[in-house]
Design an enzyme around this catalytic site. Sequence first.
Site, PDB file in Angstrom:
ATOM      1  N   HIS A  57      34.781  35.918  45.706  1.00  0.00           N
ATOM      2  CA  HIS A  57      35.310  36.154  47.052  1.00  0.00           C
ATOM      3  C   HIS A  57      34.540  37.266  47.732  1.00  0.00           C
ATOM      4  O   HIS A  57      33.672  37.895  47.121  1.00  0.00           O
ATOM      5  CB  HIS A  57      36.813  36.418  47.041  1.00  0.00           C
ATOM      6  CG  HIS A  57      37.254  37.682  46.359  1.00  0.00           C
ATOM      7  ND1 HIS A  57      37.095  37.923  45.013  1.00  0.00           N
ATOM      8  CD2 HIS A  57      37.872  38.792  46.853  1.00  0.00           C
ATOM      9  CE1 HIS A  57      37.598  39.112  44.710  1.00  0.00           C
ATOM     10  NE2 HIS A  57      38.067  39.666  45.805  1.00  0.00           N
ATOM     11  N   HIS A  59      35.147  40.290  49.064  1.00  0.00           N
ATOM     12  CA  HIS A  59      35.370  41.748  49.032  1.00  0.00           C
ATOM     13  C   HIS A  59      34.151  42.494  48.494  1.00  0.00           C
ATOM     14  O   HIS A  59      33.474  42.029  47.575  1.00  0.00           O
ATOM     15  CB  HIS A  59      36.608  42.074  48.192  1.00  0.00           C
ATOM     16  CG  HIS A  59      37.893  41.768  48.903  1.00  0.00           C
ATOM     17  ND1 HIS A  59      39.086  41.559  48.244  1.00  0.00           N
ATOM     18  CD2 HIS A  59      38.170  41.646  50.234  1.00  0.00           C
ATOM     19  CE1 HIS A  59      40.043  41.306  49.138  1.00  0.00           C
ATOM     20  NE2 HIS A  59      39.512  41.357  50.345  1.00  0.00           N
ATOM     21  N   ASP A  61      33.765  44.994  46.595  1.00  0.00           N
ATOM     22  CA  ASP A  61      33.692  45.339  45.169  1.00  0.00           C
ATOM     23  C   ASP A  61      33.354  44.110  44.304  1.00  0.00           C
ATOM     24  O   ASP A  61      33.396  44.184  43.071  1.00  0.00           O
ATOM     25  CB  ASP A  61      34.988  46.021  44.689  1.00  0.00           C
ATOM     26  CG  ASP A  61      36.212  45.142  44.784  1.00  0.00           C
ATOM     27  OD1 ASP A  61      36.398  44.479  45.815  1.00  0.00           O
ATOM     28  OD2 ASP A  61      36.995  45.101  43.808  1.00  0.00           O
ATOM     29  N   HIS A  62      32.989  42.997  44.962  1.00  0.00           N
ATOM     30  CA  HIS A  62      32.556  41.786  44.255  1.00  0.00           C
ATOM     31  C   HIS A  62      31.190  41.299  44.735  1.00  0.00           C
ATOM     32  O   HIS A  62      30.568  40.461  44.093  1.00  0.00           O
ATOM     33  CB  HIS A  62      33.604  40.669  44.406  1.00  0.00           C
ATOM     34  CG  HIS A  62      34.943  41.079  43.858  1.00  0.00           C
ATOM     35  ND1 HIS A  62      35.425  40.614  42.659  1.00  0.00           N
ATOM     36  CD2 HIS A  62      35.860  41.975  44.320  1.00  0.00           C
ATOM     37  CE1 HIS A  62      36.603  41.187  42.415  1.00  0.00           C
ATOM     38  NE2 HIS A  62      36.883  42.027  43.409  1.00  0.00           N
ATOM     39  N   HIS A 115      44.628  35.652  47.694  1.00  0.00           N
ATOM     40  CA  HIS A 115      44.105  37.023  47.772  1.00  0.00           C
ATOM     41  C   HIS A 115      43.185  37.120  48.989  1.00  0.00           C
ATOM     42  O   HIS A 115      43.301  38.039  49.793  1.00  0.00           O
ATOM     43  CB  HIS A 115      43.374  37.348  46.474  1.00  0.00           C
ATOM     44  CG  HIS A 115      42.733  38.695  46.435  1.00  0.00           C
ATOM     45  ND1 HIS A 115      43.453  39.869  46.402  1.00  0.00           N
ATOM     46  CD2 HIS A 115      41.428  39.069  46.414  1.00  0.00           C
ATOM     47  CE1 HIS A 115      42.617  40.896  46.368  1.00  0.00           C
ATOM     48  NE2 HIS A 115      41.387  40.435  46.386  1.00  0.00           N
ATOM     49  N   ASP A 134      39.832  38.087  41.620  1.00  0.00           N
ATOM     50  CA  ASP A 134      41.073  38.830  41.859  1.00  0.00           C
ATOM     51  C   ASP A 134      42.265  37.889  42.072  1.00  0.00           C
ATOM     52  O   ASP A 134      43.229  38.248  42.753  1.00  0.00           O
ATOM     53  CB  ASP A 134      40.939  39.738  43.089  1.00  0.00           C
ATOM     54  CG  ASP A 134      40.011  40.918  42.843  1.00  0.00           C
ATOM     55  OD1 ASP A 134      39.513  41.058  41.715  1.00  0.00           O
ATOM     56  OD2 ASP A 134      39.779  41.688  43.790  1.00  0.00           O
ATOM     57  N   HIS A 172      39.066  42.940  37.200  1.00  0.00           N
ATOM     58  CA  HIS A 172      39.531  44.334  37.140  1.00  0.00           C
ATOM     59  C   HIS A 172      40.290  44.632  35.847  1.00  0.00           C
ATOM     60  O   HIS A 172      40.965  43.763  35.305  1.00  0.00           O
ATOM     61  CB  HIS A 172      40.467  44.655  38.320  1.00  0.00           C
ATOM     62  CG  HIS A 172      39.781  44.687  39.647  1.00  0.00           C
ATOM     63  ND1 HIS A 172      39.110  45.795  40.105  1.00  0.00           N
ATOM     64  CD2 HIS A 172      39.650  43.744  40.605  1.00  0.00           C
ATOM     65  CE1 HIS A 172      38.603  45.533  41.314  1.00  0.00           C
ATOM     66  NE2 HIS A 172      38.910  44.297  41.628  1.00  0.00           N
TER      67      HIS A 172
HETATM   68 FE    FE Z   1      38.466  43.351  43.577  1.00  0.00          FE
HETATM   69 ZN    ZN Z   2      39.386  41.419  45.960  1.00  0.00          ZN
END
Ligand code: FE
Ligand code: ZN
Length: 255
Positions: A57, A59, A61-62, A115, A134, A172
Site C-alpha cells: 500500500h 503509506h 513507511d512501506h 486500511h 498493514d 509491523h
Molecule cells: Fe505501516
Molecule cells: Zn499503513
Amino acid sequence: MSELVIRQIPARRDNYIYLLRDEASGAVAAVDPSDAEPVRQALAKEGWRLTHILNTHHHNDHTGGNLELKAETGCIIVGPRADHDRIAGIDVDVGDGDTYALGTAVAKVFDVPGHTRGHIAFWFEGSRALFCGDTLFIMGCGRTFEGTAAQMWNSLSKLKALPPETRVFCAHEYTQANAKFALTVEPDNRALIDRAARIDAMRAENKSTVPGTLAEEFLTNPFLRADLPALQLAEGSPGDPVATFAAIRLKKDKF
Ligand code: FE
Ligand code: ZN
C-alpha cells in the site's frame, strides 16, 4: 512451485521489510521498503542483487525507499492497481485475482481494502507465505483509515480462507500491544493467554514475533474471530460479524 528464501529486515521504529529470493532465477524482491539503506545493507550482506519491489500500500513507511532503490538497481516496482497514482515509481499494476511471478515463485494477489483503499496482499502458496502489509497483524489488524469495517472484515475474510499453515509476514512488530488488547476482548481464551505469555518472553529478549501462522491467528486474533457466536454475543451483536468486528476495532482504536 519453488520455495523462497526470506529475510526479515527491521526498520524504523517497528517496521519489517522482507527480502525474498527465488533461488532458481536469482530474482530478489524487497517487500514494503520503508527506507533504502536497511535494504542496501541486507543486500550487501547476502550478496544479492535487487530485481523487484513489492508494495502492499501507499503509506510512506512501506514505499519510502522505492525511488532510491529503483535508481540504484533498476528494479521493477509492483503495486496496487487501485493506488497506481500513490505508489512512487510503480511499473506493474496488480489487483484481485492476479498472479505475479517473481522468477519461478508465483504470488497470488488479493485486494484487501480497509486500511487504505488500494491495499493488496501477496500470497506465495509454494512458500506458505503471506505478505499482508498493514491489513492483518499478529493478533491484530490495521486501522481502517480509508475504508469501512465491512470492507476490512471482508478483506480479512479472504485471508482467513487461506491454508492454516500459511505464515503471516506482516509489516509491523505490534504483537505485544495487540496481545494485551486481545486479552481484554477474550480474557478466558486459553490459547490467547498462553500465546501472550510466549510473546512477552520473546519481546523481553528483543526477538521478532513475526511471522506467525494463520492457524495461531484463528485461535488468538479477535479480529478474525468476529464470526464466533460467543464473541458476537459478548459484543452485543449476535449473528452479525461486521458489527462485532466494528465494535472490537473501535475499542482497539481507543485502547
Ligand atoms: Fe505501516
Ligand atoms: Zn499503513
